[in-house]
Design an enzyme around this catalytic site. Structure first.
Site, PDB file in Angstrom:
ATOM      1  N   ARG A  15      -8.206  29.682  62.674  1.00 36.93           N
ATOM      2  CA  ARG A  15      -9.643  30.033  63.257  1.00 36.93           C
ATOM      3  C   ARG A  15      -9.671  29.501  64.690  1.00 36.93           C
ATOM      4  O   ARG A  15      -8.946  28.728  65.177  1.00 36.93           O
ATOM      5  CB  ARG A  15     -10.728  28.745  62.329  1.00 36.93           C
ATOM      6  CG  ARG A  15     -11.090  29.660  60.973  1.00 36.93           C
ATOM      7  CD  ARG A  15     -11.689  28.688  60.345  1.00 36.93           C
ATOM      8  NE  ARG A  15     -11.077  27.187  59.716  1.00 36.93           N
ATOM      9  CZ  ARG A  15     -11.310  26.304  59.143  1.00 36.93           C
ATOM     10  NH1 ARG A  15     -12.658  26.230  58.693  1.00 36.93           N
ATOM     11  NH2 ARG A  15     -10.551  25.507  58.500  1.00 36.93           N
ATOM     12  N   LYS A  75     -10.789  22.096  63.672  1.00 38.35           N
ATOM     13  CA  LYS A  75     -10.301  21.124  62.843  1.00 38.35           C
ATOM     14  C   LYS A  75     -10.175  19.681  63.631  1.00 38.35           C
ATOM     15  O   LYS A  75     -10.166  19.909  64.924  1.00 38.35           O
ATOM     16  CB  LYS A  75      -8.963  21.390  62.400  1.00 38.35           C
ATOM     17  CG  LYS A  75      -8.839  22.375  61.245  1.00 38.35           C
ATOM     18  CD  LYS A  75      -9.886  22.116  60.040  1.00 38.35           C
ATOM     19  CE  LYS A  75      -9.381  20.969  58.995  1.00 38.35           C
ATOM     20  NZ  LYS A  75     -10.463  21.033  57.803  1.00 38.35           N
ATOM     21  N   TYR A  94     -15.004  19.837  63.355  1.00 40.96           N
ATOM     22  CA  TYR A  94     -14.969  18.792  62.130  1.00 40.96           C
ATOM     23  C   TYR A  94     -14.071  17.745  62.356  1.00 40.96           C
ATOM     24  O   TYR A  94     -13.172  17.797  62.947  1.00 40.96           O
ATOM     25  CB  TYR A  94     -14.235  19.786  61.133  1.00 40.96           C
ATOM     26  CG  TYR A  94     -14.932  20.811  60.468  1.00 40.96           C
ATOM     27  CD1 TYR A  94     -16.376  20.566  59.919  1.00 40.96           C
ATOM     28  CD2 TYR A  94     -14.595  22.136  60.542  1.00 40.96           C
ATOM     29  CE1 TYR A  94     -17.020  21.634  59.136  1.00 40.96           C
ATOM     30  CE2 TYR A  94     -15.428  23.152  59.888  1.00 40.96           C
ATOM     31  CZ  TYR A  94     -16.675  22.874  59.444  1.00 40.96           C
ATOM     32  OH  TYR A  94     -17.410  23.814  58.894  1.00 40.96           O
ATOM     33  N   HIS A  96     -14.198  14.641  59.993  1.00 42.91           N
ATOM     34  CA  HIS A  96     -13.971  14.048  58.610  1.00 42.91           C
ATOM     35  C   HIS A  96     -12.962  12.652  58.752  1.00 42.91           C
ATOM     36  O   HIS A  96     -12.133  12.397  58.318  1.00 42.91           O
ATOM     37  CB  HIS A  96     -12.908  14.980  57.853  1.00 42.91           C
ATOM     38  CG  HIS A  96     -13.367  16.365  57.735  1.00 42.91           C
ATOM     39  ND1 HIS A  96     -14.599  16.668  56.802  1.00 42.91           N
ATOM     40  CD2 HIS A  96     -12.851  17.464  58.098  1.00 42.91           C
ATOM     41  CE1 HIS A  96     -14.845  17.953  56.782  1.00 42.91           C
ATOM     42  NE2 HIS A  96     -13.708  18.564  57.473  1.00 42.91           N
ATOM     43  N   GLU A 118     -19.388  18.282  60.447  1.00 47.60           N
ATOM     44  CA  GLU A 118     -19.818  18.266  58.897  1.00 47.60           C
ATOM     45  C   GLU A 118     -21.048  17.120  58.592  1.00 47.60           C
ATOM     46  O   GLU A 118     -21.445  17.057  57.318  1.00 47.60           O
ATOM     47  CB  GLU A 118     -18.608  17.793  58.224  1.00 47.60           C
ATOM     48  CG  GLU A 118     -18.130  16.537  58.326  1.00 47.60           C
ATOM     49  CD  GLU A 118     -17.424  16.509  59.560  1.00 47.60           C
ATOM     50  OE1 GLU A 118     -17.110  17.104  60.323  1.00 47.60           O
ATOM     51  OE2 GLU A 118     -16.668  15.080  59.685  1.00 47.60           O
ATOM     52  N   ASP A 198     -23.048  17.774  37.834  1.00 47.86           N
ATOM     53  CA  ASP A 198     -23.382  17.314  39.134  1.00 47.86           C
ATOM     54  C   ASP A 198     -24.287  16.023  38.699  1.00 47.86           C
ATOM     55  O   ASP A 198     -24.789  15.937  37.736  1.00 47.86           O
ATOM     56  CB  ASP A 198     -24.298  18.330  39.814  1.00 47.86           C
ATOM     57  CG  ASP A 198     -24.663  17.844  41.682  1.00 47.86           C
ATOM     58  OD1 ASP A 198     -23.924  18.676  42.252  1.00 47.86           O
ATOM     59  OD2 ASP A 198     -25.391  16.946  41.676  1.00 47.86           O
ATOM     60  N   ASP A 270     -10.763  17.345  52.069  1.00 50.84           N
ATOM     61  CA  ASP A 270     -10.866  16.969  53.626  1.00 50.84           C
ATOM     62  C   ASP A 270     -11.691  15.522  53.682  1.00 50.84           C
ATOM     63  O   ASP A 270     -11.683  15.034  54.779  1.00 50.84           O
ATOM     64  CB  ASP A 270     -11.756  18.034  54.182  1.00 50.84           C
ATOM     65  CG  ASP A 270     -12.917  18.499  53.543  1.00 50.84           C
ATOM     66  OD1 ASP A 270     -13.307  17.868  52.504  1.00 50.84           O
ATOM     67  OD2 ASP A 270     -13.728  19.130  54.058  1.00 50.84           O
TER      68      ASP A 270
HETATM   69  N1  LIG Z   1     -10.739  21.866  51.677  1.00 49.20           N
HETATM   70  C1  LIG Z   1     -11.357  22.992  52.327  1.00 49.20           C
HETATM   71  O1  LIG Z   1     -10.907  23.621  53.294  1.00 49.20           O
HETATM   72  C2  LIG Z   1     -12.836  22.609  52.642  1.00 49.20           C
HETATM   73  C3  LIG Z   1     -13.488  21.482  52.223  1.00 49.20           C
HETATM   74  N2  LIG Z   1     -14.779  21.521  51.914  1.00 49.20           N
HETATM   75  C4  LIG Z   1     -15.349  20.123  51.350  1.00 49.20           C
HETATM   76  O2  LIG Z   1     -15.947  20.594  50.054  1.00 49.20           O
HETATM   77  C5  LIG Z   1     -16.640  19.391  49.691  1.00 49.20           C
HETATM   78  C6  LIG Z   1     -18.036  19.889  49.305  1.00 49.20           C
HETATM   79  O3  LIG Z   1     -18.910  20.210  50.186  1.00 49.20           O
HETATM   80  P1  LIG Z   1     -20.320  21.063  49.980  1.00 49.20           P
HETATM   81  O4  LIG Z   1     -20.323  21.800  48.828  1.00 49.20           O
HETATM   82  O5  LIG Z   1     -20.785  21.690  50.970  1.00 49.20           O
HETATM   83  O6  LIG Z   1     -21.233  19.811  49.724  1.00 49.20           O
HETATM   84  P2  LIG Z   1     -22.754  19.762  49.268  1.00 49.20           P
HETATM   85  O7  LIG Z   1     -23.168  18.543  49.538  1.00 49.20           O
HETATM   86  O8  LIG Z   1     -23.212  21.196  49.397  1.00 49.20           O
HETATM   87  O9  LIG Z   1     -22.442  19.494  47.565  1.00 49.20           O
HETATM   88  C7  LIG Z   1     -21.987  18.376  47.104  1.00 49.20           C
HETATM   89  C8  LIG Z   1     -22.516  17.989  45.709  1.00 49.20           C
HETATM   90  O10 LIG Z   1     -21.829  17.042  45.162  1.00 49.20           O
HETATM   91  C9  LIG Z   1     -22.819  16.345  44.403  1.00 49.20           C
HETATM   92  N3  LIG Z   1     -22.490  15.130  43.858  1.00 49.20           N
HETATM   93  C10 LIG Z   1     -22.502  13.883  44.650  1.00 49.20           C
HETATM   94  N4  LIG Z   1     -21.829  12.946  43.826  1.00 49.20           N
HETATM   95  C11 LIG Z   1     -21.472  13.468  42.797  1.00 49.20           C
HETATM   96  C12 LIG Z   1     -20.895  12.786  41.468  1.00 49.20           C
HETATM   97  N5  LIG Z   1     -20.688  11.556  41.435  1.00 49.20           N
HETATM   98  N6  LIG Z   1     -20.602  13.784  40.485  1.00 49.20           N
HETATM   99  C13 LIG Z   1     -21.235  14.849  40.642  1.00 49.20           C
HETATM  100  N7  LIG Z   1     -21.631  15.770  41.780  1.00 49.20           N
HETATM  101  C14 LIG Z   1     -21.723  14.755  42.823  1.00 49.20           C
HETATM  102  C15 LIG Z   1     -24.204  16.558  45.137  1.00 49.20           C
HETATM  103  O11 LIG Z   1     -25.104  16.085  44.325  1.00 49.20           O
HETATM  104  C16 LIG Z   1     -23.976  17.727  45.498  1.00 49.20           C
HETATM  105  O12 LIG Z   1     -24.560  18.814  44.986  1.00 49.20           O
HETATM  106  C17 LIG Z   1     -16.892  18.654  51.079  1.00 49.20           C
HETATM  107  O13 LIG Z   1     -16.054  17.585  50.946  1.00 49.20           O
HETATM  108  C18 LIG Z   1     -16.451  19.388  52.177  1.00 49.20           C
HETATM  109  O14 LIG Z   1     -16.192  18.944  53.298  1.00 49.20           O
HETATM  110  C19 LIG Z   1     -15.666  22.392  52.583  1.00 49.20           C
HETATM  111  C20 LIG Z   1     -15.268  23.430  53.110  1.00 49.20           C
HETATM  112  C21 LIG Z   1     -13.672  23.600  53.375  1.00 49.20           C
HETATM  113  C1  LIG Z   2     -14.910  22.095  56.132  1.00 49.93           C
HETATM  114  C2  LIG Z   2     -13.471  21.963  56.804  1.00 49.93           C
HETATM  115  O1  LIG Z   2     -12.824  21.000  56.953  1.00 49.93           O
HETATM  116  C3  LIG Z   2     -12.958  23.569  57.105  1.00 49.93           C
HETATM  117  O2  LIG Z   2     -13.483  24.202  57.066  1.00 49.93           O
HETATM  118  O3  LIG Z   2     -11.694  23.201  57.480  1.00 49.93           O
END
Ligand SMILES: NC(=O)C1=CN([C@@H]2O[C@H](COP(=O)(O)OP(=O)(O)OC[C@H]3O[C@@H](n4cnc5c(N)ncnc54)[C@H](O)[C@@H]3O)[C@@H](O)[C@H]2O)C=CC1
Ligand SMILES: CC(=O)C(=O)O
Length: 372
Positions: A15, A75, A94, A96, A118, A198, A270
């Protein structure tokens, strides 16, 4: 303002932080846009496409960083980049930081103004600069999981959608936010059985409504997580507490109950990961390892693999903020937009995001103090 767009150096990070369309908008607004040579290539944007809209190509990374008042990236900076920053430089990317003490230390020492995509907050408490990549990663999680469930990739040899007469696979998603919802969309589309856990009853009600009974929604607690992890062919970690280290909701004991050849895709890696047996960040070159017979996938830049889609989606959301910062200066832009102010994680050697300070046992300086 002089704005530098750095070429990403993370493994298979294709990206780029600004498209030619974005460069054109910034140039038209009177700013100087410097693009590191080949920064856009992985997303299909040539150096010439940036030059045509008024940007300048810079071959030397150090020169780019030395000259720029604001660096736009995708990143978080990696070790070789730490020394390139200078005091008072704006870093828009980002970050993190919560699980990254070394990076935090480097940005504090350099007195960088770190505005993290983020943690910027939009309307209704949304995370507008995280959401587009969460949409991508959530959708990818299921297509990646489906692939690793195939026998040649080490999986148990099941088709998530099943076929008539043979039951479909079970997808379990912990965290029903943007990642979770998009993973569920793909899994439902494939014909898998889908369960989402959730801790928010409002979110569970919303998911129940939009999926019209095609997913099972379950309150997240350790009892229910243990019950569903055991049945998962594909487990997706999708939990987030904004800016903080992810809670380890899936224990090693729970992973041991999964059938051999099952797959875990921990998208939350992340922020440090939500599964206890995820002990490393993997890369697109070597995306998995196996523990207790279960395939673990923990790539922290999943969208980098579908860079064209991801860059367009990401910059659709980041550009309006970049323009505000460039046009008004970072301080006025943050004063005018309280949601953007939530993006400030570090400033002048201080941690200005509470969850990062708490997770790393560092002193916390509220953003309001910095802006007053
Ligand atoms: N690995 C990668 O390339 C990427 C990683 N991510 C990551 O994915 C993760 C999720 O992101 P989003 O969905 O956008 O966040 P979001 O804020 O939209 O959703 C997170 C959900 O987790 C729930 N939650 C919080 N504590 C909880 C628990 N104890 N049990 C169950 N659910 C719980 C919240 O209620 C919420 O619905 C983040 O860490 C984000 O940075 C996002 C994009 C790319
Ligand atoms: C959210 C994030 O860390 C990514 O898109 O790489």
């Amino acid at each position: 303002m002089i704005i530098g767009v750095a070429k990403e150096i993370k493994n298979n990070e294709n990206r780029v932080g600004l498209t030619p369309a974005g460069a054109e908008d910034l140039c038209r607004a009177g700013h100087t846009v410097l693009i590191e040579k080949n920064a856009g290539i992985g997303s299909g944007f040539s150096d010439e496409s940036y030059q045509q809209v008024g940007a300048t190509i810079i071959a030397d990374k150090k020169e780019l960083f030395d000259t720029s008042e604001m660096i736009i990236k995708v990143k978080e900076p990696l070790m070789p980049e730490y020394e390139l920053f200078h005091e008072g430089q704006i870093l828009f990317t980002y970050l993190h930081l919560a699980p990254e003490p070394e990076l935090t230390k480097a940005l504090l020492e350099k007195k960088v103004i770190g505005i993290a995509y983020e943690t910027i907050v939009g309307r209704n408490n949304s995370l507008p600069l995280l959401s587009p990549m969460s949409e991508v990663a959530g959708r990818m999680a299921v297509q990646i999981g489906a692939q690793f469930l195939e026998k040649p990739w080490g999986g148990k040899g099941i088709l998530l959608g099943g076929v008539p007469g043979v039951e479909s696979g079970q997808v379990v998603i912990v965290g029903g936010g943007i990642v979770g919802t998009n993973a569920a969309k793909m899994a439902v589309g494939m014909g898998a059985r889908v369960t989402i856990l959730d801790k928010s009853t409002d979110r569970l009600a919303y998911l129940d409504d939009i999926f019209g009974g095609r997913v099972t929604t379950v309150m997240s607690n350790s009892y229910n997580i243990a019950k569903w992890v055991k049945q998962a062919d594909l487990l997706v970690g999708a939990v987030l507490i904004p800016g903080a280290k992810a809670p380890k909701l899936v224990s090693e004991e729970m992973v041991k109950t999964m059938e051999a050849g099952s797959v875990i895709v921990d998208v939350a890696i992340d922020q440090g990961g939500s599964v206890s047996t995820i002990d490393r960040i993997t890369t697109h070159s070597e995306p998995t390892y196996t523990k207790h017979g279960v395939i673990h996938y923990s790539v922290a830049n999943m969208p980098g693999a579908v860079a064209r889609t991801s860059t367009l989606a990401l910059t659709n959301s980041t550009l309006p903020y970049a323009l505000q910062i460039a046009n008004k200066g970072w301080k006025q832009a943050l004063i005018d937009d309280a949601g953007l102010a939530r993006g400030l994680n570090v400033y002048d050697g201080k941690v200005t995001f509470k969850a990062v300070a708490d997770d790393q046992n560092l002193p916390y300086t509220p953003v309001t103090t910095v802006l007053s």
